[in-house]
Structure formats: structure tokens, C-alpha cells
Design an enzyme around this catalytic site. Sequence first.
Site, PDB file in Angstrom:
ATOM      1  N   LYS A  12       0.841  -1.206   0.000  1.00 29.45           N
ATOM      2  CA  LYS A  12       0.000   0.000   0.000  1.00 29.45           C
ATOM      3  C   LYS A  12       0.874   1.254   0.000  1.00 29.45           C
ATOM      4  O   LYS A  12       0.567   2.247  -0.660  1.00 29.45           O
ATOM      5  CB  LYS A  12      -0.946  -0.017   1.212  1.00 29.45           C
ATOM      6  CG  LYS A  12      -2.049  -1.076   1.095  1.00 29.45           C
ATOM      7  CD  LYS A  12      -2.827  -1.294   2.396  1.00 29.45           C
ATOM      8  CE  LYS A  12      -3.789  -2.480   2.262  1.00 29.45           C
ATOM      9  NZ  LYS A  12      -4.551  -2.781   3.486  1.00 29.45           N
ATOM     10  N   GLN A  33      -4.466  -1.931   9.892  1.00 33.73           N
ATOM     11  CA  GLN A  33      -4.503  -3.245   9.259  1.00 33.73           C
ATOM     12  C   GLN A  33      -5.172  -4.263  10.183  1.00 33.73           C
ATOM     13  O   GLN A  33      -4.865  -4.342  11.371  1.00 33.73           O
ATOM     14  CB  GLN A  33      -3.070  -3.667   8.889  1.00 33.73           C
ATOM     15  CG  GLN A  33      -2.982  -4.878   7.985  1.00 33.73           C
ATOM     16  CD  GLN A  33      -3.541  -4.680   6.579  1.00 33.73           C
ATOM     17  OE1 GLN A  33      -3.625  -3.549   6.082  1.00 33.73           O
ATOM     18  NE2 GLN A  33      -3.935  -5.753   5.940  1.00 33.73           N
ATOM     19  N   ASP A  66     -11.106   2.680   4.440  1.00 29.63           N
ATOM     20  CA  ASP A  66     -11.540   1.285   4.294  1.00 29.63           C
ATOM     21  C   ASP A  66     -13.067   1.195   4.189  1.00 29.63           C
ATOM     22  O   ASP A  66     -13.604   0.204   3.697  1.00 29.63           O
ATOM     23  CB  ASP A  66     -11.138   0.466   5.538  1.00 29.63           C
ATOM     24  CG  ASP A  66      -9.805  -0.252   5.381  1.00 29.63           C
ATOM     25  OD1 ASP A  66      -9.432  -0.578   4.242  1.00 29.63           O
ATOM     26  OD2 ASP A  66      -9.157  -0.502   6.418  1.00 29.63           O
TER      27      ASP A  66
END
Length: 297
Positions: free
Chosen positions: A52, A96, A119
Site C-alpha cells: 500500500k 490493518q 476502508d
Amino acid sequence: MTDIIDGNAVADEIKSGLEGAIETLADAGARPGLATVLMGDDPASQTYVNMKQRDCEEVGIEGRHVDVDGDAPPERLYEQIDALNDDPDIHGYLVQDPTPDHVDYRDVIRRIAPEKDVDGFHPENVGRLVAGDARFRPCTPHGVQKLLQAYDVETEGADVTIVGRSRIVGKPLANLLVQKADDGNATVTVCHSRTEDLAEKTRNADILVAAVGVPELVDGPMVSEGTVVIDVGINRVEDDTEKGYELVGDVDFKSVKSKASLITPVPGGVGPMTRAMLLYNTVKAASVQEGVAVDLP
Ligand code: GUN
């Protein structure tokens, strides 16, 4: 004839499409900023956050990574979240998943400022998505929609079977595909571990999405001729190679390929799209927070 979907190519198109928006922001003196937060040292998670960060560099997004000791109390993670919420240079960030066992990921999500939740996991953003007013579409489901569009797969009126009801993929994808919208209007069946006669549901699908995290669960006999097969699974299966593992999807590619009209490979299918849509959400977040209108791909 089976066509293999090239997720890398479609992801590259999305990334090229973001360049104009990033330039527009730059002309206004703004640079999108994305932070990744990793608590602990899970090797797969480390790989994902590194990728990422590399993606950010590639398209001109300011990337920042924050590590939190896996043995630290949850408060250490919360301090980082609070700082990112208050940091005007960071327009979006993610923690994460998974976090260590002593940290409840739901508490983590609730603490993230919804407008920076690229997200799309915060309850406010989940609610908006279900209501048909999404702020950020979660990256993997959005990536699946973009892949279907890129290959002219019509969702309107299609029977879609999703195997997997996860918070990250199955549930949001089902909600997006049933929306009254050009990239929705599907009839969606969501299958899970308690589903009876799974093969009957998968064989009924015009579009079959496997997102369950079980290596090669979906095999040839479970798929009808001409089905569009989207494999979201990325499973590490141990082998004798130097790396020690092989990446396999939730679909048994060999036996399903001859049945499907279109199929995503693993790797190189959905994975690159997930990453591209994270960049998309970051640029969108920057546009809103900076008050600069941009065209998104
Ligand atoms: N772990 C696996 N997939 C994801 C994702 O899309 N976002 C976050 N934050 N963690 C993940």
C-alpha cells in the site's frame, strides 16, 4: 472460450485515472495523504501495508506508516489513531486487520474519524452504504464492481452468488450489488458456513464471487458453463519452495477455468483492484477535506 480477467491492467487504468485528480489537488496546493497503521508483526499484514505504501509513492500520494508494538496495551494504538484523526496532512488511514487478540478491532474502527475511514469500515460508513449513500465504498467490493464494469459484465437482473459473509467483502458487496444503481440491480444470494447445498447456489449464479478464505473451495462441478467467476481469496498454502508457501484463491482455478466465461486469477485479479480503490478513496477523502472538486475514474 474463457477470458482471464487482468486485474493489474484494470488497476493501472484506475491509477492513471487518479493522476488528473491528484494534479487538480496539487494545483490547489494540496497533496493527498494516506497512513497505514500496523499493530504487531504479522508477516502477511507487513507485506500488505508495504504494498500500500509503494502504491502511494507510485501515484503521488503522501504515504506514512505507523508501527505499534504488538504487546502494547490498546491505548498505545488509540493514541496513534487520535493523532491521525487530528493531522490535517493525513486525509485517510487504515489500521490493518487483524489486530492482536487483546485489541478488539471493532473498538479500533469506532475510533477512526469516519471522514478518514478509507476502508469504509466505520459503522457510520457501513450505515451510509446500506442506505445507498456511500461515503467510501470498501476497497475490495468496489474493486470487484470496477472489474465487472471493465469487462462489460451486466449486474442488472443477474443472479449473483457470494460465498462468504465477511464484514470486509461479502456483506458490503452484497449491499452494493442490490442497490438500485447501474452497477447494482442484481439478485444476490449470500452463502456461508451454515448454507445448505452450497453447490446448488453456486451453480445458479451468473456471477459467482468466492470470498470465504478457504483454499480452492469452489471447484469445477460447483460452477455452471458461462459463469463469471471472481475469486477474492488470497490464501497462503505451505509448500516446499524457498518462500515456504504458495498463494491460492478460494477457487480451484484449473477445474473452474474451462467452465467460466470470465475468471480472475490469483494473484493478479482482485488483489491489485483492492489496492487501487484504496488510492481512489484517499483521493476522494482529500478532495472533500480540502474542498477541491476532482473527477474520479
Ligand atoms: N486486512 C485484510 N484486508 C484488509 C483491508 O481491506 N483493510 C484493513 N484495514 N485490513 C485488512
